[in-house]
Design a protein around this motif. Structure first.
Motif, PDB file in Angstrom:
ATOM      1  N   ALA A 158     -13.786 -10.839 -13.641  1.00 23.43           N
ATOM      2  CA  ALA A 158     -12.818 -11.839 -13.170  1.00 23.43           C
ATOM      3  C   ALA A 158     -11.463 -11.634 -13.829  1.00 23.43           C
ATOM      4  O   ALA A 158     -10.409 -11.704 -13.176  1.00 23.43           O
ATOM      5  CB  ALA A 158     -13.340 -13.240 -13.455  1.00 23.43           C
ATOM      6  N   SER A 159     -11.471 -11.371 -15.134  1.00 21.88           N
ATOM      7  CA  SER A 159     -10.217 -11.156 -15.851  1.00 21.88           C
ATOM      8  C   SER A 159      -9.499  -9.908 -15.341  1.00 21.88           C
ATOM      9  O   SER A 159      -8.279  -9.912 -15.151  1.00 21.88           O
ATOM     10  CB  SER A 159     -10.507 -11.039 -17.349  1.00 21.88           C
ATOM     11  OG  SER A 159      -9.314 -10.994 -18.087  1.00 21.88           O
ATOM     12  N   LEU A 160     -10.249  -8.842 -15.084  1.00 22.51           N
ATOM     13  CA  LEU A 160      -9.638  -7.597 -14.613  1.00 22.51           C
ATOM     14  C   LEU A 160      -9.091  -7.740 -13.199  1.00 22.51           C
ATOM     15  O   LEU A 160      -8.031  -7.181 -12.874  1.00 22.51           O
ATOM     16  CB  LEU A 160     -10.645  -6.455 -14.679  1.00 22.51           C
ATOM     17  CG  LEU A 160     -11.081  -6.021 -16.077  1.00 22.51           C
ATOM     18  CD1 LEU A 160     -12.129  -4.928 -15.988  1.00 22.51           C
ATOM     19  CD2 LEU A 160      -9.881  -5.547 -16.897  1.00 22.51           C
ATOM     20  N   GLN A 161      -9.810  -8.472 -12.345  1.00 26.85           N
ATOM     21  CA  GLN A 161      -9.279  -8.701 -10.997  1.00 26.85           C
ATOM     22  C   GLN A 161      -7.951  -9.443 -11.065  1.00 26.85           C
ATOM     23  O   GLN A 161      -7.030  -9.177 -10.274  1.00 26.85           O
ATOM     24  CB  GLN A 161     -10.285  -9.491 -10.175  1.00 26.85           C
ATOM     25  CG  GLN A 161     -11.531  -8.716  -9.801  1.00 26.85           C
ATOM     26  CD  GLN A 161     -12.508  -9.584  -9.024  1.00 26.85           C
ATOM     27  OE1 GLN A 161     -12.222 -10.037  -7.915  1.00 26.85           O
ATOM     28  NE2 GLN A 161     -13.663  -9.847  -9.613  1.00 26.85           N
ATOM     29  N   ALA A 162      -7.837 -10.376 -12.008  1.00 27.61           N
ATOM     30  CA  ALA A 162      -6.586 -11.106 -12.184  1.00 27.61           C
ATOM     31  C   ALA A 162      -5.491 -10.203 -12.738  1.00 27.61           C
ATOM     32  O   ALA A 162      -4.360 -10.173 -12.226  1.00 27.61           O
ATOM     33  CB  ALA A 162      -6.808 -12.299 -13.112  1.00 27.61           C
ATOM     34  N   ALA A 170     -14.061  -3.796 -10.454  1.00 33.51           N
ATOM     35  CA  ALA A 170     -13.076  -4.884 -10.472  1.00 33.51           C
ATOM     36  C   ALA A 170     -11.653  -4.363 -10.384  1.00 33.51           C
ATOM     37  O   ALA A 170     -10.748  -5.083  -9.941  1.00 33.51           O
ATOM     38  CB  ALA A 170     -13.240  -5.710 -11.745  1.00 33.51           C
ATOM     39  N   LEU A 171     -11.443  -3.122 -10.794  1.00 39.85           N
ATOM     40  CA  LEU A 171     -10.098  -2.550 -10.793  1.00 39.85           C
ATOM     41  C   LEU A 171      -9.768  -1.804  -9.506  1.00 39.85           C
ATOM     42  O   LEU A 171      -8.693  -1.222  -9.383  1.00 39.85           O
ATOM     43  CB  LEU A 171      -9.923  -1.614 -11.999  1.00 39.85           C
ATOM     44  CG  LEU A 171      -9.908  -2.307 -13.362  1.00 39.85           C
ATOM     45  CD1 LEU A 171      -9.837  -1.278 -14.483  1.00 39.85           C
ATOM     46  CD2 LEU A 171      -8.727  -3.273 -13.471  1.00 39.85           C
ATOM     47  N   ASP A 211     -11.181 -18.207 -10.790  1.00 40.68           N
ATOM     48  CA  ASP A 211     -10.533 -17.715  -9.568  1.00 40.68           C
ATOM     49  C   ASP A 211      -9.534 -16.639  -9.984  1.00 40.68           C
ATOM     50  O   ASP A 211      -8.563 -16.939 -10.699  1.00 40.68           O
ATOM     51  CB  ASP A 211      -9.814 -18.875  -8.867  1.00 40.68           C
ATOM     52  CG  ASP A 211      -9.182 -18.466  -7.555  1.00 40.68           C
ATOM     53  OD1 ASP A 211      -8.592 -17.370  -7.496  1.00 40.68           O
ATOM     54  OD2 ASP A 211      -9.255 -19.245  -6.593  1.00 40.68           O
ATOM     55  N   PRO A 212      -9.728 -15.379  -9.573  1.00 39.16           N
ATOM     56  CA  PRO A 212      -8.825 -14.313 -10.025  1.00 39.16           C
ATOM     57  C   PRO A 212      -7.356 -14.561  -9.680  1.00 39.16           C
ATOM     58  O   PRO A 212      -6.470 -14.213 -10.471  1.00 39.16           O
ATOM     59  CB  PRO A 212      -9.366 -13.069  -9.308  1.00 39.16           C
ATOM     60  CG  PRO A 212     -10.808 -13.361  -9.089  1.00 39.16           C
ATOM     61  CD  PRO A 212     -10.862 -14.840  -8.798  1.00 39.16           C
ATOM     62  N   ALA A 217      -1.859 -17.841 -14.078  1.00 33.67           N
ATOM     63  CA  ALA A 217      -1.816 -18.353 -15.447  1.00 33.67           C
ATOM     64  C   ALA A 217      -1.402 -17.264 -16.429  1.00 33.67           C
ATOM     65  O   ALA A 217      -0.580 -17.497 -17.328  1.00 33.67           O
ATOM     66  CB  ALA A 217      -3.178 -18.928 -15.827  1.00 33.67           C
ATOM     67  N   TYR A 218      -1.972 -16.073 -16.279  1.00 32.83           N
ATOM     68  CA  TYR A 218      -1.593 -14.959 -17.156  1.00 32.83           C
ATOM     69  C   TYR A 218      -0.107 -14.629 -17.002  1.00 32.83           C
ATOM     70  O   TYR A 218       0.580 -14.329 -17.984  1.00 32.83           O
ATOM     71  CB  TYR A 218      -2.432 -13.717 -16.839  1.00 32.83           C
ATOM     72  CG  TYR A 218      -3.845 -13.749 -17.351  1.00 32.83           C
ATOM     73  CD1 TYR A 218      -4.193 -14.430 -18.520  1.00 32.83           C
ATOM     74  CD2 TYR A 218      -4.865 -13.085 -16.673  1.00 32.83           C
ATOM     75  CE1 TYR A 218      -5.494 -14.453 -18.990  1.00 32.83           C
ATOM     76  CE2 TYR A 218      -6.181 -13.100 -17.136  1.00 32.83           C
ATOM     77  CZ  TYR A 218      -6.475 -13.775 -18.294  1.00 32.83           C
ATOM     78  OH  TYR A 218      -7.765 -13.776 -18.749  1.00 32.83           O
TER      79      TYR A 218
END
Length: 325
Positions: A22-26, A73-74, A310-311, A317-318
């Motif tokens: 999830a973090s990588l998709q974001a 994810a990438l 949610d990515p 947010a990032y």
């Protein structure tokens, strides 16, 4: 390396499994928006279950499953990326020896055998998939996670019992007090250490807290690189407790045990979902202040009510965090 507002920034994300995915998709979306220009995933290598555990046991290799999920994810949101991501994640059915194996796991292990270099093999898979960013293992040897667990003996509920193995730790019926790695001083991935030194931001979490997130801080040379880095650390908290592993945990508990395992860790930002924190906000604010970090509450959960990030919301947010530092 301190972040600079006049250029895109380098980010290293740590974890494993669905949380890191999830973090990588974001973060991949931040690369597309030119907020990030260098993205690296550093992935835990302690899985001992399923297809990964079987391949690890048979060939003595790093468990490939979490590495595969990070690569998938990438992949970009286009026909090539979407197709190869689905191929990489395809799990065989049937009733024979191939049952449960995943194509991506077999591909990665095959390249490891061909090249004799786990990092080079992962780079080749990344080229095939057209990934945005690089995927690296946190160590070059397979690891086992051991946990001190309280509450497994009904006659002595306070007694600590050692539970060994990633799957066993993740599904324990007791309360985890602390974890350790076997071997305790594994050979870290040099490219992962170099990525940490070159980073502007380091992202820990979300993910299985004791088996995917904290293990990175238990590899001595990797922990030294993280705590000694000038990069700013973001801790992305889980949205809910995880059955077995963090049963009964609130947001503050996740942050507290992370710092207990790495007291020298300097956290810049703690990101939590505003709705999920709920009545635990005061406790979370107290722990965040004690760490010297800042707390960012945002809407980062899927709208379906499940405890998943949610990515797209996480990317937003990032972006705000990186742009407002």
């Amino acid at each position: 390396m301190p972040a600079s507002a006049d250029r895109a920034q380098a980010v290293v994300a740590f974890g494993g499994g669905h949380g890191l995915s999830a973090s990588l998709q974001a973060l991949r979306l931040l690369v597309a928006d030119l907020v990030v220009d260098d993205l690296t995933a550093v992935v835990t290598v302690a899985d001992n279950g399923g297809s990964s555990g079987r391949l690890r046991g048979e060939f003595g290799v790093l468990p490939p499953g979490d590495l595969r999920m990070a690569l998938a994810a990438l992949c970009g949101e286009h026909q090539w990326g979407d197709t190869w991501a689905r191929v990489l994640q395809h799990r065989f059915a049937g009733h024979g020896e191939m049952n449960g194996h995943v194509i991506g796991n077999l591909l990665i292990v095959g390249l490891w055998e061909q090249l004799g270099d786990p990092v080079a093999a992962l780079d080749w898979v990344g080229r095939l998939l057209g990934t945005t960013g690089r995927v690296l293992p946190m160590a070059l040897t397979p690891l086992d996670i051991a946990a001190d667990v309280r509450g497994l003996d009904p006659d002595e509920p306070g007694r600590l019992t050692t539970v060994r193995g990633q799957v066993q730790v993740a599904t324990t019926d007791g309360v985890i007090s602390a974890i350790s790695l076997d071997p305790p001083n594994p050979l870290p991935c040099p490219e992962a250490i170099a990525a940490v030194h070159a980073a502007d931001w380091l992202v820990l979490g979300p993910g299985s807290w004791f088996t995917s997130v904290i293990p990175h801080l238990m590899v001595p040379r990797l922990r030294d690189a993280i705590v000694g880095s000038d990069a700013r650390v973001i801790v992305t908290l889980n949205l809910a407790e995880q059955a077995g592993e963090t049963h009964g945990f609130e947001a503050a508990d996740h942050l507290a045990v992370l710092v207990e395992h790495a007291p020298q860790l300097r956290v810049h930002t703690v990101l939590a979902d505003a709705r999920q924190v709920g009545s635990g906000l005061a406790d979370l604010e107290h722990v965040v202040r004690a760490t010297g970090a800042r707390l960012v509450l945002d809407d980062v959960a899927l709208d379906d009510g499940s405890p998943r990030h949610d990515p797209v919301k996480l990317a937003a947010a990032y972006t705000r965090i990186l742009g407002g530092a």
